[in-house]
Design a protein around this motif. Structure first.
Motif, PDB file in Angstrom:
ATOM      1  N   PRO A 108       2.225   5.152   5.120  1.00 55.34           N
ATOM      2  CA  PRO A 108       3.308   4.052   5.844  1.00 55.34           C
ATOM      3  C   PRO A 108       2.870   2.271   6.038  1.00 55.34           C
ATOM      4  O   PRO A 108       3.855   1.413   5.671  1.00 55.34           O
ATOM      5  CB  PRO A 108       4.351   4.233   6.398  1.00 55.34           C
ATOM      6  CG  PRO A 108       4.336   6.209   6.621  1.00 55.34           C
ATOM      7  CD  PRO A 108       2.701   6.389   5.826  1.00 55.34           C
ATOM      8  N   GLU A 109       1.905   2.209   6.238  1.00 58.34           N
ATOM      9  CA  GLU A 109       1.099   0.603   6.826  1.00 58.34           C
ATOM     10  C   GLU A 109       0.790   0.103   5.342  1.00 58.34           C
ATOM     11  O   GLU A 109       0.776  -1.230   5.676  1.00 58.34           O
ATOM     12  CB  GLU A 109       0.226   1.106   7.678  1.00 58.34           C
ATOM     13  CG  GLU A 109      -1.221   2.339   7.321  1.00 58.34           C
ATOM     14  CD  GLU A 109      -0.705   4.018   7.213  1.00 58.34           C
ATOM     15  OE1 GLU A 109      -2.187   4.039   7.784  1.00 58.34           O
ATOM     16  OE2 GLU A 109       0.168   4.024   7.136  1.00 58.34           O
ATOM     17  N   ALA A 111       2.276   0.759   2.339  1.00 52.47           N
ATOM     18  CA  ALA A 111       3.893   0.607   1.491  1.00 52.47           C
ATOM     19  C   ALA A 111       4.700  -0.554   1.952  1.00 52.47           C
ATOM     20  O   ALA A 111       5.338  -1.248   1.915  1.00 52.47           O
ATOM     21  CB  ALA A 111       5.322   1.701   1.318  1.00 52.47           C
ATOM     22  N   ASN A 112       4.738  -0.458   3.370  1.00 45.70           N
ATOM     23  CA  ASN A 112       5.542  -1.812   4.820  1.00 45.70           C
ATOM     24  C   ASN A 112       4.644  -2.568   5.196  1.00 45.70           C
ATOM     25  O   ASN A 112       5.126  -4.094   5.912  1.00 45.70           O
ATOM     26  CB  ASN A 112       5.740  -1.030   5.755  1.00 45.70           C
ATOM     27  CG  ASN A 112       6.833  -0.048   5.632  1.00 45.70           C
ATOM     28  OD1 ASN A 112       7.781  -0.033   4.171  1.00 45.70           O
ATOM     29  ND2 ASN A 112       6.618   1.586   6.025  1.00 45.70           N
ATOM     30  N   GLU A 114       3.351  -6.421   4.677  1.00 44.47           N
ATOM     31  CA  GLU A 114       3.776  -8.031   4.969  1.00 44.47           C
ATOM     32  C   GLU A 114       4.522  -7.899   3.367  1.00 44.47           C
ATOM     33  O   GLU A 114       2.523  -7.904   2.918  1.00 44.47           O
ATOM     34  CB  GLU A 114       3.056  -9.384   5.480  1.00 44.47           C
ATOM     35  CG  GLU A 114       3.946 -10.700   5.418  1.00 44.47           C
ATOM     36  CD  GLU A 114       2.748 -11.811   5.869  1.00 44.47           C
ATOM     37  OE1 GLU A 114       2.987 -12.538   5.721  1.00 44.47           O
ATOM     38  OE2 GLU A 114       1.767 -10.942   6.284  1.00 44.47           O
ATOM     39  N   TRP A 116       5.554  -6.867   1.103  1.00 48.23           N
ATOM     40  CA  TRP A 116       5.734  -5.788  -0.050  1.00 48.23           C
ATOM     41  C   TRP A 116       6.918  -5.112  -0.085  1.00 48.23           C
ATOM     42  O   TRP A 116       7.132  -4.005  -0.942  1.00 48.23           O
ATOM     43  CB  TRP A 116       4.479  -4.493  -0.045  1.00 48.23           C
ATOM     44  CG  TRP A 116       3.070  -5.113  -0.034  1.00 48.23           C
ATOM     45  CD1 TRP A 116       2.516  -5.980   0.306  1.00 48.23           C
ATOM     46  CD2 TRP A 116       2.105  -4.853  -0.937  1.00 48.23           C
ATOM     47  NE1 TRP A 116       0.588  -6.709   0.113  1.00 48.23           N
ATOM     48  CE2 TRP A 116       0.890  -5.807  -0.577  1.00 48.23           C
ATOM     49  CE3 TRP A 116       2.174  -3.617  -1.951  1.00 48.23           C
ATOM     50  CZ2 TRP A 116      -0.381  -5.441  -1.586  1.00 48.23           C
ATOM     51  CZ3 TRP A 116       0.300  -3.185  -2.109  1.00 48.23           C
ATOM     52  CH2 TRP A 116      -0.500  -4.179  -2.228  1.00 48.23           C
ATOM     53  N   ASN A 117       7.486  -4.411   1.143  1.00 48.27           N
ATOM     54  CA  ASN A 117       8.604  -4.368   1.418  1.00 48.27           C
ATOM     55  C   ASN A 117       9.660  -4.963   1.985  1.00 48.27           C
ATOM     56  O   ASN A 117       9.610  -5.718   3.389  1.00 48.27           O
ATOM     57  CB  ASN A 117       8.638  -3.164   2.026  1.00 48.27           C
ATOM     58  CG  ASN A 117       9.835  -1.697   2.265  1.00 48.27           C
ATOM     59  OD1 ASN A 117      11.076  -2.797   2.194  1.00 48.27           O
ATOM     60  ND2 ASN A 117       9.846  -0.485   0.645  1.00 48.27           N
ATOM     61  N   GLN A 122      11.133  -2.554  -2.278  1.00 47.73           N
ATOM     62  CA  GLN A 122       9.565  -1.834  -2.541  1.00 47.73           C
ATOM     63  C   GLN A 122       8.785  -3.382  -4.073  1.00 47.73           C
ATOM     64  O   GLN A 122       9.498  -3.094  -5.003  1.00 47.73           O
ATOM     65  CB  GLN A 122       9.606  -0.196  -3.025  1.00 47.73           C
ATOM     66  CG  GLN A 122       7.789  -0.666  -2.944  1.00 47.73           C
ATOM     67  CD  GLN A 122       7.213  -0.746  -1.455  1.00 47.73           C
ATOM     68  OE1 GLN A 122       7.783  -0.279  -0.111  1.00 47.73           O
ATOM     69  NE2 GLN A 122       5.980  -1.279  -0.784  1.00 47.73           N
TER      70      GLN A 122
END
Length: 348
Positions: A108-109, A111-112, A114, A116-117, A122
């Protein structure tokens, strides 16, 4: 692992000649040199019988300008500091992660991150991560000399230095050398000091390398003793028994980055193949391959939990601690960096 060095040399030859790999014409990938290694996306080849067609860039600004000028590809490979710029410019489109069977393996760190999501959309699939750091010939450069980034400017090493030719990595070096670990907090005076340091280093630079393949070739030849470069150079040459090491823990530090794939707007090829390619990259086998054969980290949390620690990777937070994180910069700062970097390389 011994096969990696010969692969890197052959990749370098192709890049120097301006060649691109033309395989499956229904999927065009705009990428860094070396990432056409089939070990990264074997599941895609197993399904379609061929690798994608590749076109290469040496840094993200070059890629950005080429796309803005009309070049069309299905997928691009920008890094942490560029995804926001690409999204704001309207050259990428959101990714439907429900079409990726391996998406739940992504940490998750990553995928999320700054930009990017954004609002549940996404905009990039995180893939590879690592460091840009001082890399040196352990037989010719002492551990004490390699304990500081200022060794790059030591006249003793004139014509024995190479920096990766990438504006973000270059200014990561410059800012670190003058004590700045967050370039978004840098003052005009900090920028001037960082640029002055890079000008001092330029006096010692024999050549700037475009990618890890070229960097590895230069270090393997003995022509270059010091590089500011990515993980793969020390990892692959060290595995081949050459006296090359990376020091991420210099007095001034190192830099951390994350890169990923984006879906390009007005893509010319097959959308389904683009998703299958991304899914292949997220597979366990691909993650294991990039860690053990190239020395980079991967966003696949399952694989990193199993083999990351033994290969020099903890969590992203621990890896990035006390480094300059290559976060998105303001458009004004980035334009200053680009213009000044071109002047520095030209000797001005």
């Amino acid at each position: 692992m011994k096969k990696i060095l010969s692969y890197l040399f052959s990749t370098a030859v192709l890049l120097f000649s301006g060649a691109a790999f033309a395989e499956d014409s229904e999927l065009v990938v705009f990428d860094w040199g070396g990432y056409e290694d089939p070990g990264f996306f074997q599941a895609y080849i197993d399904k379609y019988g061929d690798a994608p067609t590749y076109s290469f860039f040496s840094d993200e600004e070059e890629a950005f300008q080429k796309v803005r000028a009309g070049f069309r590809a299905d997928l691009g490979h920008p890094c942490s500091q560029s995804v926001v710029k690409w999204r704001n410019a309207g050259i990428i489109v959101p990714i439907d992660t429900s079409r990726l069977s391996n998406w739940d393996k992504v940490m998750p760190e990553f995928a999320n991150m700054e930009g990017w999501n954004v609002d549940g959309k996404q905009w990039a699939v995180p893939i590879d991560w690592g460091a840009t750091a001082l890399t040196y010939n352990t037989e010719e450069v002492s551990a004490e000399e390699a304990s500081s980034l200022y060794v790059f400017a030591d006249p003793k090493f004139q014509d024995r230095v190479s920096l990766v030719d990438n504006v973000d990595d270059a200014y990561a070096l410059g800012f670190l050398a003058v004590g700045v670990r967050d370039w978004n907090k840098a003052t005009d005076a900090d920028f001037d000091k960082a640029s002055a340091f890079l000008r001092d280093v330029h006096k010692n630079v024999r050549t700037y390398h475009a990618d890890g393949a070229e960097g590895s070739a230069l270090m393997a030849s003995g022509e270059i003793l010091l590089e500011w470069t990515w993980n793969e150079v020390a990892a692959t040459l060290g595995w081949d028994g050459l006296p090359v090491a990376m020091n991420r823990d210099t007095k001034e530090g190192s830099s951390t980055w994350v890169c990923g794939y984006t879906m390009m707007k007005d893509a010319p090829g097959s959308e389904q193949k683009a998703y299958d390619f991304l899914d292949a990259w997220l597979a366990d086998s691909s993650a294991e391959y990039i860690v053990t054969e190239w020395g980079y980290g991967h966003s696949n949390g399952k694989v990193m939990a199993a083999i990351g620690e033994e290969n020099g990777f903890g969590s992203l937070d621990s890896y990035a601690a006390n480094t300059l994180w290559q976060s998105p910069t303001s458009p004004a700062l980035r334009e200053k960096m680009i213009k000044e970097w071109e002047l520095i390389k030209s000797g001005f």
